[in-house]
Design a protein around this motif. Structure first.
Motif: not given
Length: 140
Positions: A79-80, A82-84, A87-88, A92, A132-133, A135
């Protein structure tokens, strides 16, 4: 270079978020008080737009010099990461596109209420997406 760009991206984010919040609140006040859209209101929205576009450019540079940039492919369960990596940047980019659309719509609007409305709606949606995105674990 990576460390400098990362710290600059994180530091600039505070300014970009502050200007975005200021633009959204200013447009809400202008809209609710039915005041005229002035050059001051235009500049506040413009500074928010410029700050987010600078943040985008810094973020794109960071993405391509980062060792984590393309690491997400094949590791979607992390998840971390994937976020960086996914998703982020993607959310954005959508947020900054909405902010840009809000700026363009406000320029075409005929009256002050429509100008404030465009900035409030599109900048507000962009701000919510950005928040929302973020980190948050890396920020504090």
């Amino acid at each position: 270079m990576y460390n400098f760009v990362q710290k600059f991206h994180s530091g600039w984010a505070y300014l970009a978020l502050l200007l975005l919040v200021f633009a959204v609140v200013n447009s809400l006040i202008g809209k609710s008080s039915k005041k005229e859209f002035t050059a001051k209101d235009r500049k506040i929205a413009l500074f928010g737009l410029i700050a987010t576009h600078i943040q985008l450019v810094i973020g794109l540079i960071l993405y391509f010099v980062s060792p984590k940039g393309f690491a997400v492919f094949g590791q979607m369960e992390n998840a971390e990461l994937r976020l960086i990596s996914l998703e982020h940047p993607l959310v954005n980019l959508i947020a900054i596109t909405l902010i840009t659309v809000g700026w363009s719509k406000h320029k075409k609007a005929a009256n002050s209420e429509a100008k404030f409305n465009s900035i409030f709606i599109f900048y507000g949606l962009g701000l919510l997406l950005i928040l929302s995105r973020i980190p948050w674990k890396l920020w504090f």
